[in-house]
Design a protein around this motif. Structure first.
Motif, PDB file in Angstrom:
ATOM      1  N   THR A 199       8.337  25.281 -18.112  1.00 26.37           N
ATOM      2  CA  THR A 199       7.825  23.971 -18.474  1.00 26.37           C
ATOM      3  C   THR A 199       7.387  23.225 -17.224  1.00 26.37           C
ATOM      4  OG1 THR A 199      10.020  22.971 -18.327  1.00 26.37           O
ATOM      5  CG2 THR A 199       9.323  23.745 -20.497  1.00 26.37           C
ATOM      6  N   LEU A 200       6.706  22.117 -17.423  1.00 28.86           N
ATOM      7  CA  LEU A 200       6.279  21.277 -16.327  1.00 28.86           C
ATOM      8  C   LEU A 200       7.456  20.460 -15.833  1.00 28.86           C
ATOM      9  CD1 LEU A 200       3.709  20.452 -14.743  1.00 28.86           C
ATOM     10  CD2 LEU A 200       3.529  18.527 -16.311  1.00 28.86           C
ATOM     11  N   HIS A 201       7.672  20.442 -14.530  1.00 22.82           N
ATOM     12  CA  HIS A 201       8.722  19.650 -13.900  1.00 22.82           C
ATOM     13  C   HIS A 201       8.060  18.602 -13.020  1.00 22.82           C
ATOM     14  CE1 HIS A 201      11.262  22.904 -15.243  1.00 22.82           C
ATOM     15  NE2 HIS A 201      12.327  22.216 -14.861  1.00 22.82           N
ATOM     16  N   LYS A 202       8.466  17.335 -13.173  1.00 20.93           N
ATOM     17  CA  LYS A 202       7.888  16.241 -12.407  1.00 20.93           C
ATOM     18  C   LYS A 202       8.922  15.645 -11.470  1.00 20.93           C
ATOM     19  CE  LYS A 202       4.337  14.741 -15.623  1.00 20.93           C
ATOM     20  NZ  LYS A 202       3.756  13.590 -16.341  1.00 20.93           N
ATOM     21  N   GLN A 203       8.426  15.032 -10.417  1.00 14.86           N
ATOM     22  CA  GLN A 203       9.282  14.385  -9.438  1.00 14.86           C
ATOM     23  C   GLN A 203       9.921  13.147 -10.042  1.00 14.86           C
ATOM     24  OE1 GLN A 203       7.211  13.341  -5.895  1.00 14.86           O
ATOM     25  NE2 GLN A 203       8.814  12.016  -5.149  1.00 14.86           N
ATOM     26  N   THR A 204      11.225  12.977  -9.808  1.00 11.56           N
ATOM     27  CA  THR A 204      11.945  11.801 -10.278  1.00 11.56           C
ATOM     28  C   THR A 204      12.141  10.842  -9.108  1.00 11.56           C
ATOM     29  OG1 THR A 204      14.065  12.829  -9.851  1.00 11.56           O
ATOM     30  CG2 THR A 204      13.176  13.061 -12.054  1.00 11.56           C
ATOM     31  N   LEU A 205      12.579   9.647  -9.419  1.00 15.99           N
ATOM     32  CA  LEU A 205      12.778   8.644  -8.368  1.00 15.99           C
ATOM     33  C   LEU A 205      14.073   8.806  -7.674  1.00 15.99           C
ATOM     34  CD1 LEU A 205      11.419   5.509 -10.142  1.00 15.99           C
ATOM     35  CD2 LEU A 205      10.286   6.873  -8.429  1.00 15.99           C
ATOM     36  N   THR A 247       1.914   9.446  -1.650  1.00 15.15           N
ATOM     37  CA  THR A 247       2.145   8.624  -2.834  1.00 15.15           C
ATOM     38  C   THR A 247       1.986   9.413  -4.134  1.00 15.15           C
ATOM     39  OG1 THR A 247      -0.161   7.933  -2.807  1.00 15.15           O
ATOM     40  CG2 THR A 247       1.409   6.523  -1.675  1.00 15.15           C
ATOM     41  N   ILE A 248       1.389  10.604  -4.069  1.00 15.85           N
ATOM     42  CA  ILE A 248       1.197  11.430  -5.263  1.00 15.85           C
ATOM     43  C   ILE A 248       2.518  12.106  -5.618  1.00 15.85           C
ATOM     44  CG2 ILE A 248      -0.069  13.361  -6.245  1.00 15.85           C
ATOM     45  CD1 ILE A 248      -2.263  12.766  -4.162  1.00 15.85           C
ATOM     46  N   ARG A 249       2.880  12.033  -6.891  1.00 21.07           N
ATOM     47  CA  ARG A 249       4.129  12.648  -7.333  1.00 21.07           C
ATOM     48  C   ARG A 249       3.921  14.138  -7.603  1.00 21.07           C
ATOM     49  NH1 ARG A 249       7.418   8.265 -10.587  1.00 21.07           N
ATOM     50  NH2 ARG A 249       8.801  10.020 -10.665  1.00 21.07           N
ATOM     51  N   ILE A 250       4.916  14.935  -7.251  1.00 24.30           N
ATOM     52  CA  ILE A 250       4.830  16.390  -7.361  1.00 24.30           C
ATOM     53  C   ILE A 250       5.018  16.813  -8.818  1.00 24.30           C
ATOM     54  CG2 ILE A 250       5.963  18.548  -6.741  1.00 24.30           C
ATOM     55  CD1 ILE A 250       6.657  17.316  -4.094  1.00 24.30           C
ATOM     56  N   GLU A 251       4.199  17.762  -9.263  1.00 24.43           N
ATOM     57  CA  GLU A 251       4.335  18.388 -10.571  1.00 24.43           C
ATOM     58  C   GLU A 251       4.250  19.891 -10.390  1.00 24.43           C
ATOM     59  OE1 GLU A 251       1.322  16.909 -13.126  1.00 24.43           O
ATOM     60  OE2 GLU A 251       2.180  14.903 -13.242  1.00 24.43           O
ATOM     61  N   ARG A 252       5.244  20.619 -10.854  1.00 26.35           N
ATOM     62  CA  ARG A 252       5.275  22.074 -10.745  1.00 26.35           C
ATOM     63  C   ARG A 252       5.675  22.667 -12.079  1.00 26.35           C
ATOM     64  NH1 ARG A 252       6.611  23.057  -5.047  1.00 26.35           N
ATOM     65  NH2 ARG A 252       4.895  21.975  -4.050  1.00 26.35           N
ATOM     66  N   LYS A 253       5.150  23.841 -12.374  1.00 27.91           N
ATOM     67  CA  LYS A 253       5.564  24.559 -13.569  1.00 27.91           C
ATOM     68  C   LYS A 253       6.686  25.508 -13.150  1.00 27.91           C
ATOM     69  CE  LYS A 253       3.730  26.521 -17.723  1.00 27.91           C
ATOM     70  NZ  LYS A 253       2.556  26.955 -18.451  1.00 27.91           N
ATOM     71  N   LYS A 254       7.895  25.242 -13.638  1.00 27.32           N
ATOM     72  CA  LYS A 254       9.076  26.010 -13.262  1.00 27.32           C
ATOM     73  C   LYS A 254       9.838  26.404 -14.521  1.00 27.32           C
ATOM     74  CE  LYS A 254      10.376  25.180  -8.853  1.00 27.32           C
ATOM     75  NZ  LYS A 254      10.350  26.369  -8.039  1.00 27.32           N
TER      76      LYS A 254
END
Length: 61
Positions: free
Chosen positions: A55-61, A39-46
């Motif tokens: 920049t920070l990239h977050k998981q979208t729906l 349930t945790i959304r992924i966040e990566r610096k890419k």
């Protein structure tokens, strides 16, 4: 005549997670999803080619 790919009986389709840039909103990365239901959304610096910085990239729906 265009050939299309038809999956065979043993083929496994891998779900993909789309990552989007926090600053510009550009969706420019995909990563394979894990087998567990997380349930945790992924966040990566890419690197974002549109912003031209890391920049920070977050998981979208």
């Amino acid at each position: 005549m265009k050939k299309t790919y038809t999956p065979k009986k043993g083929d496994i389709m891998v779900k993909k997670i789309v990552l989007s840039c926090v600053q510009c909103g550009n969706r420019n990365y995909t990563v394979p999803a894990s087998k567990e239901n997380v349930t945790i959304r992924i966040e990566r610096k890419k690197y974002c080619a549109h912003c031209n910085v890391h920049t920070l990239h977050k998981q979208t729906l």
